[in-house]
Write a protein that holds these residues in place. Structure first.
Motif, PDB file in Angstrom:
ATOM      1  N   LEU A  71       0.834  -1.204   0.000  1.00 57.71           N
ATOM      2  CA  LEU A  71       0.000   0.000   0.000  1.00 57.71           C
ATOM      3  C   LEU A  71       0.871   1.258   0.000  1.00 57.71           C
ATOM      4  N   ILE A  72       1.974   1.214   0.754  1.00 57.09           N
ATOM      5  CA  ILE A  72       2.861   2.385   0.804  1.00 57.09           C
ATOM      6  C   ILE A  72       3.423   2.663  -0.590  1.00 57.09           C
ATOM      7  N   LEU A 130       1.984   1.920  -3.371  1.00 57.86           N
ATOM      8  CA  LEU A 130       0.891   2.485  -4.171  1.00 57.86           C
ATOM      9  C   LEU A 130       0.773   3.983  -3.911  1.00 57.86           C
ATOM     10  N   VAL A 131       0.873   4.355  -2.623  1.00 52.92           N
ATOM     11  CA  VAL A 131       0.799   5.781  -2.284  1.00 52.92           C
ATOM     12  C   VAL A 131       1.950   6.537  -2.941  1.00 52.92           C
ATOM     13  N   LEU A 181      -6.128   9.720  -1.488  1.00 52.90           N
ATOM     14  CA  LEU A 181      -4.973   9.827  -0.591  1.00 52.90           C
ATOM     15  C   LEU A 181      -5.420   9.973   0.863  1.00 52.90           C
ATOM     16  N   LEU A 238      -6.257   6.512   2.034  1.00 52.15           N
ATOM     17  CA  LEU A 238      -5.081   5.666   2.267  1.00 52.15           C
ATOM     18  C   LEU A 238      -4.389   6.077   3.561  1.00 52.15           C
ATOM     19  N   LEU A 263       2.564   4.506   6.228  1.00 54.15           N
ATOM     20  CA  LEU A 263       1.381   4.569   5.363  1.00 54.15           C
ATOM     21  C   LEU A 263       0.545   5.792   5.709  1.00 54.15           C
ATOM     22  N   PHE A 323       2.932   9.210   4.402  1.00 55.03           N
ATOM     23  CA  PHE A 323       3.247   9.464   2.989  1.00 55.03           C
ATOM     24  C   PHE A 323       2.159  10.259   2.269  1.00 55.03           C
ATOM     25  N   PRO A 324       0.872   9.852   2.381  1.00 58.40           N
ATOM     26  CA  PRO A 324      -0.146  10.644   1.676  1.00 58.40           C
ATOM     27  C   PRO A 324      -0.193  12.083   2.172  1.00 58.40           C
TER      28      PRO A 324
END
Lengths: 205, 482
Positions: free
Chosen positions: A156-157, A159-160, B111, B114, B137, B140-141
């Motif tokens: 997922l990271i 993908l981000v 984003l 996520l 996780l 980052f967004p």
């Protein structure tokens, strides 16, 4: 004997090339020394019996990261000499802080203790008696079982990261002429041509 | 080797739903382009409602799953529900700006979703590996969102600054984790707690804990690790700032609670000094530096730094009561912040949001409803009695006094009086200062008024029935102490 010799050769070249990375004037040379450093670090990993990490180091760091560095160094017009000028005045401060940190870590290392139960806590991969498995097999066995959660979240990271790279760099520019094949093929004469009957002796308006 | 059991995925059903939903929405966006940004935003809010239903629907037994990577209990359930509500508020606030222009990007809601998955997993983390990946996780967004306005140098600066300091804090965190692993040979929270219990405060483990706490203190912007906050809050687009202010800190504070009362519980005498320092420094600096700010977003950044100081006060108590007071404080703070940003976003001049503090002069004459609502929220933030903000502070101080931290509590009260000055200054500017230029007449988006109204209703009427929320926080806190 040979392993010991290899260790000293790898280590010496590693330290030398790491030092050269920050000493040489030409940034391209510095990236090349960085690649040499990666190769030697990979050699050390292989000596430790961690051949998978050694190979990955070469593939990822030399193959992708270092080449990317080279591109950036060559594409961007950065004067490294100018960057250094400003840095010189901070060298004493940097050395002081680095020295203090080194001393502190030395003290910490001197008094380092490992918990008596640490060996019991370490989760060994379920080898089931087969001692001669390669690193890749062992990693594969635990990566998709014991550590599947971390593996999926890493996905997922990534993908981000991909979305982020696109969001921050991609843009639609107005006024760019693009070829639109379908529209060009579907064009009829009547859309663009105007047929006029021209009288003798008079021009076209 | 046991075969795979579907039941092991049930505890993280909300996160899985959210991840699959976010990816599906991404696909919709890719094919329909930026025109679908608002549609995706509505769908994301719908998705979050579903997720909220799932979170509340799963009975909160204490369960670990996926090889002890995650834990679900009442504590994580409460945290996830609050995070889902906060994300919904942030998406509602952004709805109008997504219509067109630079902010009209369909990636925005994706984003946010996520990042939300990361926050929910942080609350559920049960070993340092899952803590780290969830934290990344979540971050980052947010780095990407901070830099979303590429045509604006401040926004780009905010993104780069946030990214570099975030990477630095991750470095601290990882270094601390590696020291802890070097000492105990495990990343698992409960095994680590057991090992620390047997061996006491060994230097290596304590230093590892200090580095872990440093890394996390960056995330909640506690002084002295707050440098990025004002610049990022000011530089980022206002809808992104409202997201930063509303949600991510809840996840980080809950992580603090889980770590300090779980694996680090045997080191309580050591971490208490650290938390006392972080908390007092945050409260003092948040109050003093806020006094001279001229930009409302910067001011709210310092306000959030100060508020994190108060939340850490409740962490100090290291008791179920203290934990419950932190949960209550963070929930109330989140709702107040959402309302404040809803009003700030709806005050515009020439189509641009008003950011300068003096730009709000005369708001009471042109749109009295907004001015009175913002005044009520500011009174609540500064802790004036019948409003919700007062109760948040009250219970934190109460738990602090029960644990015997008298001096810290006195400092907290004094700084909250100092900080009241800048909240009241906003009210003074709105009601008593001469208006310079007229505001835009056109009404702002319905979604923002909706959020503002809900937040205001909560702030005003919390006193009527505070027990529901308080009982929930108490149950959640109890599960942490099991």
């Amino acid at each position: 004997m040979l392993a010991t010799l290899a260790f000293y050769v790898f280590s010496a070249v590693l330290i030398f090339s790491a030092a050269m990375v920050i000493v040489v004037r030409n940034p391209v040379h510095s990236v090349l020394f960085l690649i040499l450093a990666f190769f030697n670090a990979a050699g050390l990993f292989i000596l430790l019996g961690a051949e998978f990490i050694g190979m990955i180091l070469v593939i990822v760091y030399v193959g992708a990261v270092a080449v990317l560095f080279l591109f950036v160094v060559m594409m961007l017009d950065i004067s490294f000499a100018d960057l250094r000028k400003g840095a010189v005045q901070f060298i004493p401060l940097g050395l002081f802080i680095g020295g203090v940190l080194l001393f502190q870590f030395y003290v910490l290392f001197q008094s380092w203790q490992i918990a008596p139960s640490a060996m019991l806590n370490i989760t060994t991969p379920s080898l089931s008696g087969e001692e001669e498995l390669t690193n890749a097999t062992q990693l594969g066995r635990i990566l998709y079982t014991d550590y599947v959660f971390a593996f999926q979240v890493s996905g997922l990271i990534l993908l981000v990261a991909m979305i982020g790279a696109i969001v921050l760099t991609h843009r639609q520019r107005a006024g760019v002429l693009r070829q639109k094949v379908a529209e060009q093929v579907a064009r009829k004469p009547s859309d663009v041509l105007e047929i006029k009957k021209v009288e003798t002796g008079s021009g076209v308006e | 080797m046991t075969s795979f059991q579907w039941q092991s995925l049930v505890p993280i059903l909300p996160e899985i739903t959210m991840a699959v939903g976010a990816m599906a929405l991404l696909m919709v966006g890719v094919f329909r382009g930026d025109k679908s940004a608002q549609l995706l935003n509505i769908l994301s809010i719908g998705l979050l409602l579903t997720v909220l239903g799932l979170i509340l629907g799963i009975t909160p037994f204490t369960l670990t799953t996926l090889n002890n990577a995650l834990i679900t209990d009442s504590f994580s359930q409460f945290g996830k529900a609050v995070i889902a509500v906060g994300l919904m508020a942030a998406l509602l606030l952004s709805h109008r700006d997504l219509r067109e222009g630079v902010m009209g990007r369909f990636e925005f809601p994706v984003l946010v979703l996520l990042s939300g998955i990361g926050m929910m997993l942080m609350v559920s983390a049960n070993n340092f590996l899952s803590l780290y990946v969830a934290l990344e996780l979540q971050s980052f967004p947010l780095y990407v969102l901070a830099a979303l306005r590429r045509d604006n140098a401040q926004s780009a600066e905010a993104g780069v600054k946030y990214f570099i300091l975030g990477a630095l804090s991750s470095g601290f965190l990882l270094f601390g984790i590696s020291l802890l692993y070097g000492f105990a040979g495990t990343l698992d929270f409960s095994l680590l707690a057991g090992t620390l219990m047997q061996n006491g405060a060994v230097p290596g483990a304590v230093i590892g804990m200090v580095f872990v706490l440093t890394g996390l203190a960056f995330k909640i912007s506690a002084v002295p690790f707050h440098m990025w906050t004002p610049d990022v809050y000011q530089g980022a687009p206002t809808i992104v700032t409202s997201l930063f202010a509303i949600v991510p800190k809840i996840a980080a504070i809950l992580l603090f609670l889980r770590l300090l009362n779980g694996p680090f519980a045997p080191l309580t005498p050591d971490w208490i000094q650290i938390i006392i320092f972080l908390s007092i420094a945050s409260m003092i600096w948040g109050a003093l530096a806020g006094l001279v700010q001229q930009n409302i977003k910067r001011l709210l950044a310092y306000s959030s730094i100060g508020n994190m100081g108060y939340a850490l006060l409740g962490v100090l108590a290291a008791s179920p009561e203290g934990t419950a007071s932190v949960l209550l404080y963070m929930t109330i703070y989140m709702i107040m912040t959402a309302g404040t940003f809803a009003i700030i976003l709806s005050v515009t001049r020439h189509g641009e949001g008003v950011e300068s503090l003096h730009g709000f002069a005369g708001l009471s004459k042109t749109s009295p409803a907004k001015a009175y609502a913002l005044a009520a929220l500011m009174f609540s933030m500064s802790g004036i009695p019948p409003l919700a903000g007062f109760f948040g502070k009250l219970f934190v101080f109460q738990s602090l006094l029960e644990s015997g931290f008298y001096i810290v509590a006195v400092i907290g009260v004094v700084t909250s009086v100092v900080a009241a000055y800048y909240y009241l200054k906003i009210i003074k500017i709105m009601f008593f200062d001469e208006q310079q230029e007229s505001f835009d007449d056109a009404p702002s988006s319905q979604a923002r008024y909706f959020v503002a109204a809900l937040s205001l209703a909560f702030v005003l009427f919390f006193i009527v029935n505070p027990n529901v929320l308080m009982a929930t926080t108490r149950i959640a806190a109890q599960s942490l102490f099991g």
